[in-house]
Design a protein around this motif. Structure first.
Motif, PDB file in Angstrom:
ATOM      1  N   SER A  49       0.898  -1.086  -0.146  1.00  0.00           N
ATOM      2  CA  SER A  49      -0.137  -0.001  -0.154  1.00  0.00           C
ATOM      3  C   SER A  49       0.828   1.080  -0.003  1.00  0.00           C
ATOM      4  O   SER A  49       0.440   2.339  -0.804  1.00  0.00           O
ATOM      5  CB  SER A  49      -0.925  -0.047   1.142  1.00  0.00           C
ATOM      6  N   VAL A  50       1.687   1.351   0.986  1.00  0.00           N
ATOM      7  CA  VAL A  50       2.608   2.495   0.844  1.00  0.00           C
ATOM      8  C   VAL A  50       3.637   2.750  -0.132  1.00  0.00           C
ATOM      9  O   VAL A  50       4.003   3.522  -0.556  1.00  0.00           O
ATOM     10  CB  VAL A  50       3.184   2.657   2.397  1.00  0.00           C
ATOM     11  N   GLY A  51       3.917   1.636  -0.622  1.00  0.00           N
ATOM     12  CA  GLY A  51       4.803   1.698  -2.100  1.00  0.00           C
ATOM     13  C   GLY A  51       4.112   2.076  -3.129  1.00  0.00           C
ATOM     14  O   GLY A  51       4.547   3.050  -3.784  1.00  0.00           O
ATOM     15  N   THR A  52       2.601   1.791  -3.270  1.00  0.00           N
ATOM     16  CA  THR A  52       1.994   2.414  -4.425  1.00  0.00           C
ATOM     17  C   THR A  52       1.783   3.953  -4.027  1.00  0.00           C
ATOM     18  O   THR A  52       1.577   5.044  -5.016  1.00  0.00           O
ATOM     19  CB  THR A  52       0.510   1.585  -4.223  1.00  0.00           C
ATOM     20  N   ARG A  88       3.744   5.924  -2.324  1.00  0.00           N
ATOM     21  CA  ARG A  88       5.081   6.946  -2.816  1.00  0.00           C
ATOM     22  C   ARG A  88       5.337   6.736  -4.153  1.00  0.00           C
ATOM     23  O   ARG A  88       5.520   7.971  -4.379  1.00  0.00           O
ATOM     24  CB  ARG A  88       6.169   5.902  -2.121  1.00  0.00           C
ATOM     25  N   SER A  89       4.723   5.708  -4.876  1.00  0.00           N
ATOM     26  CA  SER A  89       4.868   5.797  -6.526  1.00  0.00           C
ATOM     27  C   SER A  89       3.835   7.100  -6.766  1.00  0.00           C
ATOM     28  O   SER A  89       4.101   7.914  -7.916  1.00  0.00           O
ATOM     29  CB  SER A  89       4.405   4.712  -7.174  1.00  0.00           C
ATOM     30  N   CYS A  90       2.640   7.190  -6.351  1.00  0.00           N
ATOM     31  CA  CYS A  90       1.680   8.324  -6.690  1.00  0.00           C
ATOM     32  C   CYS A  90       2.284   9.518  -6.642  1.00  0.00           C
ATOM     33  O   CYS A  90       1.988  10.475  -7.387  1.00  0.00           O
ATOM     34  CB  CYS A  90       0.180   7.880  -6.145  1.00  0.00           C
ATOM     35  N   TYR A  91       2.917   9.813  -5.146  1.00  0.00           N
ATOM     36  CA  TYR A  91       3.406  10.917  -4.849  1.00  0.00           C
ATOM     37  C   TYR A  91       4.374  11.497  -5.908  1.00  0.00           C
ATOM     38  O   TYR A  91       4.553  12.665  -6.292  1.00  0.00           O
ATOM     39  CB  TYR A  91       4.022  10.932  -3.343  1.00  0.00           C
ATOM     40  N   GLU A 102      -2.928   9.225  -1.036  1.00  0.00           N
ATOM     41  CA  GLU A 102      -3.192   9.487   0.335  1.00  0.00           C
ATOM     42  C   GLU A 102      -4.024   8.231   0.532  1.00  0.00           C
ATOM     43  O   GLU A 102      -4.051   7.620   1.624  1.00  0.00           O
ATOM     44  CB  GLU A 102      -4.285  10.633   0.531  1.00  0.00           C
ATOM     45  N   GLU A 103      -5.093   7.750  -0.091  1.00  0.00           N
ATOM     46  CA  GLU A 103      -5.918   6.450  -0.119  1.00  0.00           C
ATOM     47  C   GLU A 103      -5.026   5.197   0.262  1.00  0.00           C
ATOM     48  O   GLU A 103      -5.292   4.695   1.175  1.00  0.00           O
ATOM     49  CB  GLU A 103      -6.612   6.350  -1.308  1.00  0.00           C
ATOM     50  N   GLN A 104      -4.000   5.128  -0.804  1.00  0.00           N
ATOM     51  CA  GLN A 104      -3.216   4.087  -0.619  1.00  0.00           C
ATOM     52  C   GLN A 104      -2.388   4.073   0.793  1.00  0.00           C
ATOM     53  O   GLN A 104      -2.226   3.407   1.490  1.00  0.00           O
ATOM     54  CB  GLN A 104      -2.331   4.005  -1.557  1.00  0.00           C
ATOM     55  N   PHE A 105      -1.814   5.183   1.229  1.00  0.00           N
ATOM     56  CA  PHE A 105      -1.340   5.335   2.463  1.00  0.00           C
ATOM     57  C   PHE A 105      -2.146   5.187   3.577  1.00  0.00           C
ATOM     58  O   PHE A 105      -1.605   4.446   4.553  1.00  0.00           O
ATOM     59  CB  PHE A 105      -0.575   6.828   2.592  1.00  0.00           C
ATOM     60  N   MET A 155       7.162   5.153   6.986  1.00  0.00           N
ATOM     61  CA  MET A 155       7.291   6.640   7.531  1.00  0.00           C
ATOM     62  C   MET A 155       7.990   7.317   6.093  1.00  0.00           C
ATOM     63  O   MET A 155       7.823   8.422   5.824  1.00  0.00           O
ATOM     64  CB  MET A 155       8.374   6.305   8.385  1.00  0.00           C
ATOM     65  N   SER A 156       8.585   6.579   5.225  1.00  0.00           N
ATOM     66  CA  SER A 156       9.326   6.895   4.028  1.00  0.00           C
ATOM     67  C   SER A 156       8.050   7.651   2.993  1.00  0.00           C
ATOM     68  O   SER A 156       8.068   8.689   2.361  1.00  0.00           O
ATOM     69  CB  SER A 156       9.869   5.859   3.269  1.00  0.00           C
ATOM     70  N   ALA A 157       7.078   6.977   3.136  1.00  0.00           N
ATOM     71  CA  ALA A 157       5.785   7.264   2.249  1.00  0.00           C
ATOM     72  C   ALA A 157       5.086   8.394   2.814  1.00  0.00           C
ATOM     73  O   ALA A 157       4.857   9.438   2.004  1.00  0.00           O
ATOM     74  CB  ALA A 157       4.870   6.253   1.904  1.00  0.00           C
ATOM     75  N   GLU A 158       5.174   8.493   4.262  1.00  0.00           N
ATOM     76  CA  GLU A 158       4.607   9.796   4.543  1.00  0.00           C
ATOM     77  C   GLU A 158       5.412  10.774   4.346  1.00  0.00           C
ATOM     78  O   GLU A 158       4.828  11.993   4.151  1.00  0.00           O
ATOM     79  CB  GLU A 158       4.279   9.630   6.273  1.00  0.00           C
TER      80      GLU A 158
END
Length: 110
Positions: free
Chosen positions: A17-20, A22-25, A48-51, A85-88
């Motif tokens: 989820s957070v990998g996706t 981060r890719s979106c960001y 944001e939804e994936q995060f 944390m990285s994705a955030e």
């Protein structure tokens, strides 16, 4: 000691989820760089939804621990938390960078 299947599954759910997210960001920043601010906003919302999905999975583990269920240490969970944390951080920076690109675009066309 083997890691429980639950911890493995939740960890992989968080990572995916957070990998996706981060890719979106990152893609949102690319859109803003090209002047596609509508696309950037859509990608940030998707991120944001994936995060949130990854965060909710992580929070489920925290709730179990708070209810008295002991947690086990697992390297895969530590990695998942690191990715969370990285994705955030990427999300925070993406919002700021998109905003800066938008301000630059507004100045050029003013």
């Amino acid at each position: 000691m083997a890691v429980s299947e639950e911890v493995q599954l939740v960890s992989f759910q968080i990572i995916a989820s957070v990998g996706t997210a981060r890719s979106c960001y990152i893609q949102a920043i690319d859109c803003a760089e090209r002047g596609d601010f509508e696309g950037a906003e859509k990608l940030i919302k998707e991120g944001e939804e994936q995060f949130r999905a990854g965060h909710d999975a992580h929070f489920g583990l925290i709730q179990k621990e708070a209810a008295g269920e002991s947690s086990e240490f697992a390297l895969i969970l530590m990695h998942a938390e690191d990715q969370l944390m990285s994705a955030e951080a990427f999300g925070i920076l993406a919002r700021k960078i998109v905003s800066v690109y938008k301000k630059m675009e507004d100045c050029i066309h003013a």
